[in-house]
Design an enzyme around this catalytic site. Structure first.
Site, mmCIF file in Angstrom:
data_model
loop_
_atom_site.group_PDB
_atom_site.id
_atom_site.type_symbol
_atom_site.label_atom_id
_atom_site.label_comp_id
_atom_site.label_asym_id
_atom_site.label_seq_id
_atom_site.Cartn_x
_atom_site.Cartn_y
_atom_site.Cartn_z
ATOM 1 N N CYS A 2 0.913 -1.172 -0.054
ATOM 2 C CA CYS A 2 -0.054 0.096 -0.117
ATOM 3 C C CYS A 2 0.840 1.172 0.050
ATOM 4 O O CYS A 2 2.067 1.334 0.499
ATOM 5 C CB CYS A 2 -0.692 0.127 1.125
ATOM 6 S SG CYS A 2 -1.847 -1.362 1.425
ATOM 7 N N ARG A 27 5.126 0.188 -6.049
ATOM 8 C CA ARG A 27 5.207 -0.678 -4.827
ATOM 9 C C ARG A 27 4.245 -1.853 -5.111
ATOM 10 O O ARG A 27 4.306 -2.885 -4.276
ATOM 11 C CB ARG A 27 4.710 0.160 -3.607
ATOM 12 C CG ARG A 27 5.718 1.332 -3.246
ATOM 13 C CD ARG A 27 5.099 2.161 -2.415
ATOM 14 N NE ARG A 27 4.689 1.701 -0.907
ATOM 15 C CZ ARG A 27 5.422 1.940 0.031
ATOM 16 N NH1 ARG A 27 6.699 2.394 -0.221
ATOM 17 N NH2 ARG A 27 4.910 1.431 1.037
ATOM 18 N N TRP A 72 -2.905 -2.605 -1.285
ATOM 19 C CA TRP A 72 -2.589 -3.895 -1.824
ATOM 20 C C TRP A 72 -3.312 -4.796 -0.814
ATOM 21 O O TRP A 72 -2.980 -4.821 0.361
ATOM 22 C CB TRP A 72 -1.206 -3.964 -1.528
ATOM 23 C CG TRP A 72 -0.382 -5.596 -1.993
ATOM 24 C CD1 TRP A 72 -0.454 -5.875 -3.259
ATOM 25 C CD2 TRP A 72 0.046 -6.247 -1.087
ATOM 26 N NE1 TRP A 72 0.244 -7.290 -3.235
ATOM 27 C CE2 TRP A 72 0.459 -7.485 -1.853
ATOM 28 C CE3 TRP A 72 0.095 -6.580 0.461
ATOM 29 C CZ2 TRP A 72 1.245 -8.645 -1.255
ATOM 30 C CZ3 TRP A 72 0.878 -7.842 0.888
ATOM 31 C CH2 TRP A 72 1.113 -8.811 0.162
ATOM 32 N N ASN A 98 -2.317 2.027 6.255
ATOM 33 C CA ASN A 98 -1.315 0.871 5.621
ATOM 34 C C ASN A 98 -1.211 0.187 7.092
ATOM 35 O O ASN A 98 -0.922 0.582 8.054
ATOM 36 C CB ASN A 98 0.066 1.410 5.214
ATOM 37 C CG ASN A 98 0.012 2.080 4.146
ATOM 38 O OD1 ASN A 98 -0.996 1.692 3.231
ATOM 39 N ND2 ASN A 98 1.155 2.443 3.330
ATOM 40 N N GLY A 99 -1.272 -1.493 6.835
ATOM 41 C CA GLY A 99 -0.934 -2.058 8.079
ATOM 42 C C GLY A 99 -1.900 -3.244 8.224
ATOM 43 O O GLY A 99 -2.752 -3.335 7.180
ATOM 44 N N GLU A 480 17.724 -17.699 -6.987
ATOM 45 C CA GLU A 480 17.406 -16.019 -7.204
ATOM 46 C C GLU A 480 16.971 -16.490 -8.706
ATOM 47 O O GLU A 480 15.871 -15.707 -8.950
ATOM 48 C CB GLU A 480 18.657 -15.381 -7.274
ATOM 49 C CG GLU A 480 18.450 -13.840 -7.601
ATOM 50 C CD GLU A 480 17.272 -13.270 -6.979
ATOM 51 O OE1 GLU A 480 16.819 -13.657 -6.107
ATOM 52 O OE2 GLU A 480 16.842 -12.053 -7.639
ATOM 53 N N LYS A 484 12.946 -14.911 -9.808
ATOM 54 C CA LYS A 484 12.808 -14.206 -10.886
ATOM 55 C C LYS A 484 11.765 -14.670 -11.844
ATOM 56 O O LYS A 484 10.759 -13.932 -12.240
ATOM 57 C CB LYS A 484 14.151 -13.732 -11.377
ATOM 58 C CG LYS A 484 15.167 -13.042 -10.700
ATOM 59 C CD LYS A 484 14.696 -11.648 -10.784
ATOM 60 C CE LYS A 484 14.430 -10.719 -9.405
ATOM 61 N NZ LYS A 484 14.721 -11.120 -8.070
ATOM 62 N N GLU A 487 8.261 -14.821 -10.205
ATOM 63 C CA GLU A 487 7.490 -13.540 -9.746
ATOM 64 C C GLU A 487 7.325 -12.821 -10.989
ATOM 65 O O GLU A 487 6.339 -11.861 -11.114
ATOM 66 C CB GLU A 487 8.347 -12.874 -8.821
ATOM 67 C CG GLU A 487 9.618 -12.285 -9.029
ATOM 68 C CD GLU A 487 10.212 -11.639 -8.028
ATOM 69 O OE1 GLU A 487 9.396 -10.719 -7.174
ATOM 70 O OE2 GLU A 487 11.344 -11.382 -8.034
ATOM 71 N N HIS A 503 18.345 -36.710 -5.119
ATOM 72 C CA HIS A 503 17.703 -37.161 -4.178
ATOM 73 C C HIS A 503 16.107 -36.976 -3.770
ATOM 74 O O HIS A 503 15.516 -36.714 -2.963
ATOM 75 C CB HIS A 503 17.876 -36.606 -2.735
ATOM 76 C CG HIS A 503 19.391 -36.707 -2.523
ATOM 77 N ND1 HIS A 503 19.968 -38.132 -2.252
ATOM 78 C CD2 HIS A 503 20.789 -36.087 -2.671
ATOM 79 C CE1 HIS A 503 21.424 -38.175 -2.068
ATOM 80 N NE2 HIS A 503 21.756 -36.937 -2.451
ATOM 81 N N LYS A 602 6.534 -4.113 -4.014
ATOM 82 C CA LYS A 602 7.859 -3.788 -3.972
ATOM 83 C C LYS A 602 8.435 -4.046 -2.569
ATOM 84 O O LYS A 602 9.653 -4.586 -2.481
ATOM 85 C CB LYS A 602 8.157 -2.432 -4.620
ATOM 86 C CG LYS A 602 9.623 -1.968 -4.462
ATOM 87 C CD LYS A 602 10.374 -3.126 -5.546
ATOM 88 C CE LYS A 602 11.704 -2.864 -5.487
ATOM 89 N NZ LYS A 602 12.614 -3.892 -6.184
#
Ligand code: AGP
Length: 607
Positions: A2, A27, A72, A98-99, A480, A484, A487, A503, A602
């Site tokens: 948010c 964001r 968000w 926000n929160g 990583e 990438k 997402e 394994h 973000k």
């Protein structure tokens, strides 16, 4: 995550709010709204982008006070009704938040029992009604916000617009808020990036702080009634000036910025003649570095992967035990905190709630935490008080790229510094720092000749899943690369140390299964080659990230992408680049929003 932007002054608020929200779009969000005060509060809000909001805001909407929000979704679906701002029943108070209000379910039940008609499914709306009831009991706006927040449990970055008093009351607990001080006007935002176009004089509110924006200026105080010692600081004017330039997307721009951002990170921090690194922000003497018994690194997502590379560098170069921890797990696993040890909190935004909570837990038990942070003045940076800024510049794309390489570089420099305070020789140190100083040019050279990225895109874009494999410092790079691709292109990916593949994950392989293997010419190469053979025996299609000149290995792959040769522990700075490009171009090929991927933010400022 948010975003918040508020304005009080002499200019028309509506265009300023919309511009502020546009600067916060990176964001990640799913709805947006603004509340403007003229003779009364007018709220416009909708799902979608800020552009969608702008299309419904009346051009003749006047008023020089207002608050705006990008949401968000956490509690309640993505709907117009759940978008912020939320209003009190009399329409004289509007709030944005926000929160997370953890006891919102009980508060919603209580308010409903009191006859309040809740108009949304959100946790945030309850705050508007609690404030309204307190005002109705004769409390001032500030005390009404105080009382409302005393009934709530959780986190907030809150702004409440009061129509009658024509003020904005703000409160911060666990979700960042920064006040901008202008000439006869004031601003509030969740991110200094949205303020830098208007002012460089800002006040970073701390947890428990409140701020009142009024025509006479800004006053700060504490939720508990005391006075706040939050002070005015100056932010860099350029901060947040990031624009796309000639690139089609921020993500591609930031991938290509890595040579320059890496130069910014290591500039002045390499002592070539001593074969040493110098991170002044840590403020640690050689004697203190010698006494550190072990090191713990904490981060989330890409930052966690940088921690995993960093811990290998620390153990290899300084022979100090080091571990990387998932920040969101750390404090809930009852960690044993050693006050003589050294902890690193690694974060691009410096606002990740999971990492911030871990920092506070460590400090609570007497631990010493250093930040490895990109955003200057961010919550984690201020909570740590000491550390290293990685100087990547604003990273706007949700997918972190240039911050990763700078985090790894900063942690490698620390590894050299603590190593040289112990047993690392000048010659050994020189090898690393000289190799590091060449990396920016090497990244530049690779970006100018990227290899068969498009072929690799074709091999993965329609796959049911993609397996990423690497050993040693290439194992975190595999993780990583998987993150990438997940997402940005929404493809299910698995990342494993290559030795682990037999394994279990090998069961996934069938004819044509794409397997991405990261294999620089280091001590793990031969073993990784065996793993490649095992994959090929099951029909896998091998996409190999290898060291240029290693033709023998390249011949084993279906698609071979060469990167320049460097010192082993530095290889992630080069092998990660093709994986960033693979994710970007695959996302594009699949029509994904590469800068603002679905469901992602973000900086994740909620736990
Ligand atoms: C990385 O591409 C993701 N956007 C995400 O995993 C990110 O790295 C993570 O949320 C941590 O963010 P931070 O570095 O700002 O703390």
């Amino acid at each position: 995550m948010c975003g918040i932007f508020g304005y009080l002054g002499g200019r028309a608020a509506s265009p300023l709010l919309l511009e502020g929200l546009r600067r916060l779009e990176y964001r990640g969000y799913d709805s947006a709204g603004i509340a403007i005060l003229n003779s009364k509060i007018t709220v416009n809000k909708c799902i979608g982008r800020v552009a969608d909001l702008e299309s419904i805001v009346p051009a003749e909407l006047h008023g020089s006070i207002g608050i705006g929000h990008t949401r968000w979704a956490t509690h309640g679906g993505v709907t117009d009704a759940n978008a912020h701002p939320h209003m009190s029943e009399d329409g004289k108070i509007a709030i944005i938040h926000n929160g997370i209000i953890e006891n919102s379910r009980a508060l919603r039940r209580w308010l409903t029992a009191e006859g309040i008609l809740l108009k949304s499914e959100t946790d945030s709306e309850v705050i508007a009604h609690l404030i309204h009831r307190a005002v109705g009991d004769g409390l001032s706006p500030v005390n009404a916000v105080r009382r409302a927040l005393r009934h709530t449990r959780g986190t907030w970055g809150l702004c409440a617009l009061f129509a009658e008093e024509r003020i904005i009351v703000c409160a911060r607990n666990g979700s960042p808020l920064v006040v901008g001080i202008g000439d006869g006007e004031s601003f509030i935002s969740s991110d200094p990036q949205a303020l830098s176009a208007h002012t460089q004089q800002v006040i970073f509110l701390e947890d428990g702080d409140m701020a009142v924006l009024s025509p006479s200026g800004v006053e700060t105080c504490r939720l508990d009634g005391g006075s706040s010692d939050a002070s005015v600081t100056t932010i860099d004017e350029s901060w947040g000036e990031a624009d796309m330039g000639d690139f089609p997307h921020f993500m591609l721009k930031e991938i290509h910025e890595q040579p320059e951002s890496l130069r910014q990170c290591i500039s002045g921090r390499i002592l070539k003649s001593d074969g040493n690194g110098r991170l002044n922000g840590l403020d640690l003497t050689p004697k203190e570095l010698q006494r550190i018994p072990h090191i713990r690194l904490l981060g989330c997502g890409t930052a966690l992967h940088a921690c995993q590379v960093g811990r290998l560098a620390i153990e290899q170069l300084a022979r100090v035990p080091a571990l990387a921890h998932v920040a969101s797990e750390f404090r809930y696993n009852d960690p044993v905190i050693d006050s003589t040890a050294l902890y690193f909190a690694v974060s691009q935004s410096g606002e990740t709630a999971d990492t911030l909570s871990a920092v506070k837990e460590i400090q609570l038990k007497g631990g010493q935490v250093m930040g490895v942070i990109n955003v200057v003045g961010s919550s984690i940076a201020r909570q740590c008080g000491r550390g290293v800024y990685i100087h990547s510049g604003p990273e706007q794309a949700v997918a972190s790229t240039k911050a990763f390489t700078n985090m790894v570089a900063a942690l490698t420099l620390f590894s050299v510094q603590i190593g040289r305070a112990r047993t690392l020789s000048v010659a050994q140190g020189k090898k690393v720092v000289q190799a590091l100083s060449k990396i920016p040019d090497q990244i530049e050279r690779y970006l100018a000749n990227q290899g068969p990225i498009e072929e690799a895109v074709e091999a993965v874009k329609d796959a049911r899943h993609v397996l990423f494999l690497g050993r040693g410092p290439s194992a975190p790079v595999a993780r990583e690369g998987a993150l990438k691709l997940m997402e940005i292109a929404y493809i299910p990916c698995l990342a494993y140390p290559a030795g682990e593949m037999k394994h279990g994950p090998i069961a996934l392989l069938e004819e044509g299964s794409p397997v991405v293997v990261i294999a620089p010419k280091d001590k793990f190469r031969q073993k990784t080659l065996s793993n490649v053979q095992e994959c090929k025996a099951r029909g896998a299609k091998i996409i190999l990230i290898h060291e240029e000149g290693d033709d023998e290995f390249a011949e084993e792959a279906d698609i071979a992408i060469a990167v320049p040769k460097t010192n082993g522990i530095l290889s992630p700075l080069l092998t990660v680049i093709p994986l960033q490009l693979l994710a970007y171009h695959t996302g594009l090929a699949l029509g994904c929003d590469v800068d603002k991927p679905r469901n992602l933010a973000k900086s994740v400022t909620v736990e």
